[in-house]
Design a protein around this motif. Structure first.
Motif, PDB file in Angstrom:
ATOM      1  N   SER A   1       6.052  14.450   5.161  1.00 49.31           N
ATOM      2  CA  SER A   1       4.666  14.009   4.965  1.00 49.31           C
ATOM      3  C   SER A   1       4.609  12.740   4.114  1.00 49.31           C
ATOM      4  O   SER A   1       3.668  11.960   4.231  1.00 49.31           O
ATOM      5  N   GLN A   2       5.615  12.511   3.285  1.00 49.81           N
ATOM      6  CA  GLN A   2       5.617  11.297   2.463  1.00 49.81           C
ATOM      7  C   GLN A   2       5.761  10.054   3.333  1.00 49.81           C
ATOM      8  O   GLN A   2       5.070   9.056   3.114  1.00 49.81           O
ATOM      9  N   GLN A   3       6.637  10.127   4.336  1.00 50.15           N
ATOM     10  CA  GLN A   3       6.794   8.987   5.243  1.00 50.15           C
ATOM     11  C   GLN A   3       5.520   8.768   6.049  1.00 50.15           C
ATOM     12  O   GLN A   3       5.078   7.636   6.224  1.00 50.15           O
ATOM     13  N   ALA A   4       4.939   9.848   6.552  1.00 50.85           N
ATOM     14  CA  ALA A   4       3.712   9.729   7.336  1.00 50.85           C
ATOM     15  C   ALA A   4       2.569   9.192   6.470  1.00 50.85           C
ATOM     16  O   ALA A   4       1.782   8.360   6.912  1.00 50.85           O
ATOM     17  N   ALA A   5       2.497   9.657   5.225  1.00 54.70           N
ATOM     18  CA  ALA A   5       1.443   9.201   4.317  1.00 54.70           C
ATOM     19  C   ALA A   5       1.603   7.710   4.007  1.00 54.70           C
ATOM     20  O   ALA A   5       0.630   6.960   3.992  1.00 54.70           O
ATOM     21  N   ALA A   6       2.842   7.276   3.788  1.00 51.21           N
ATOM     22  CA  ALA A   6       3.091   5.856   3.525  1.00 51.21           C
ATOM     23  C   ALA A   6       2.682   5.019   4.734  1.00 51.21           C
ATOM     24  O   ALA A   6       2.061   3.956   4.589  1.00 51.21           O
ATOM     25  N   TRP A   7       2.983   5.506   5.929  1.00 45.98           N
ATOM     26  CA  TRP A   7       2.615   4.783   7.147  1.00 45.98           C
ATOM     27  C   TRP A   7       1.092   4.710   7.289  1.00 45.98           C
ATOM     28  O   TRP A   7       0.546   3.645   7.592  1.00 45.98           O
TER      29      TRP A   7
ATOM     30  N   THR B   1       0.848  -1.185   0.000  1.00 44.96           N
ATOM     31  CA  THR B   1       0.000   0.000   0.000  1.00 44.96           C
ATOM     32  C   THR B   1       0.883   1.233   0.000  1.00 44.96           C
ATOM     33  O   THR B   1       1.873   1.298   0.710  1.00 44.96           O
ATOM     34  N   THR B   2       0.513   2.191  -0.814  1.00 47.27           N
ATOM     35  CA  THR B   2       1.343   3.385  -0.890  1.00 47.27           C
ATOM     36  C   THR B   2       0.462   4.630  -0.941  1.00 47.27           C
ATOM     37  O   THR B   2      -0.757   4.539  -0.954  1.00 47.27           O
ATOM     38  N   PHE B   3       1.108   5.768  -0.978  1.00 45.42           N
ATOM     39  CA  PHE B   3       0.404   7.051  -1.008  1.00 45.42           C
ATOM     40  C   PHE B   3       0.577   7.675  -2.383  1.00 45.42           C
ATOM     41  O   PHE B   3       1.347   7.206  -3.201  1.00 45.42           O
ATOM     42  N   GLN B   4      -0.155   8.764  -2.587  1.00 45.70           N
ATOM     43  CA  GLN B   4      -0.046   9.505  -3.835  1.00 45.70           C
ATOM     44  C   GLN B   4       0.392  10.938  -3.521  1.00 45.70           C
ATOM     45  O   GLN B   4       0.172  11.421  -2.419  1.00 45.70           O
ATOM     46  N   HIS B   5       0.998  11.574  -4.507  1.00 48.64           N
ATOM     47  CA  HIS B   5       1.359  12.987  -4.363  1.00 48.64           C
ATOM     48  C   HIS B   5       0.156  13.837  -4.748  1.00 48.64           C
ATOM     49  O   HIS B   5      -0.603  13.484  -5.652  1.00 48.64           O
ATOM     50  N   LEU B   6      -0.010  14.948  -4.042  1.00 51.05           N
ATOM     51  CA  LEU B   6      -1.116  15.867  -4.311  1.00 51.05           C
ATOM     52  C   LEU B   6      -0.530  17.256  -4.493  1.00 51.05           C
ATOM     53  O   LEU B   6       0.264  17.708  -3.657  1.00 51.05           O
TER      54      LEU B   6
END
Length: 107
Positions: free
Chosen positions: A72-78, A2-7
């Motif tokens: 925020s990228q690390q927090a979003a991935a978590w 599971t991963t995050f996206q950039h906004l």
């Protein structure tokens, strides 16, 4: 995995203007948050993340804001790993938001 996206900032601005239902979280330190943050955001830290996860529907989009869009990228991935369907890291962070939208900052 599971991963995050950039906004990007124009997209977040559009989502807020549309009053789209989302969870906007700010992971900066308490003093920085108190001095200014995006309206509608809530500060998220180690103490508040548990209740946030418990209270937030997994299908609600989560947007993570930091200073410049790095931590925020690390927090979003978590957070994505906690089962949220759509997690975003705001590119440019609060610094870029404040630069582009000084009238859309509240203290």
């Amino acid at each position: 995995m599971t991963t995050f996206q950039h906004l990007d900032i124009p997209t977040l601005q559009a989502w807020l203007d549309e009053r789209r239902e989302l969870a906007l979280v700010d992971i900066r330190d308490p003093m920085s948050y108190a001095q200014g943050h995006i309206p509608g955001s809530r500060r998220l830290d180690n103490d508040s993340v548990g209740p946030f996860i418990d209270a937030t529907p997994r299908e609600r989009p989560v947007v993570v804001v930091c200073y410049h869009g790095h931590s925020s990228q690390q927090a979003a991935a978590w957070l994505a790993g906690q089962g949220f369907d759509a997690v975003y890291s705001l590119d440019g962070g609060f610094t870029e938001w404040q630069l582009r939208h000084p009238h859309r900052v509240e203290a």
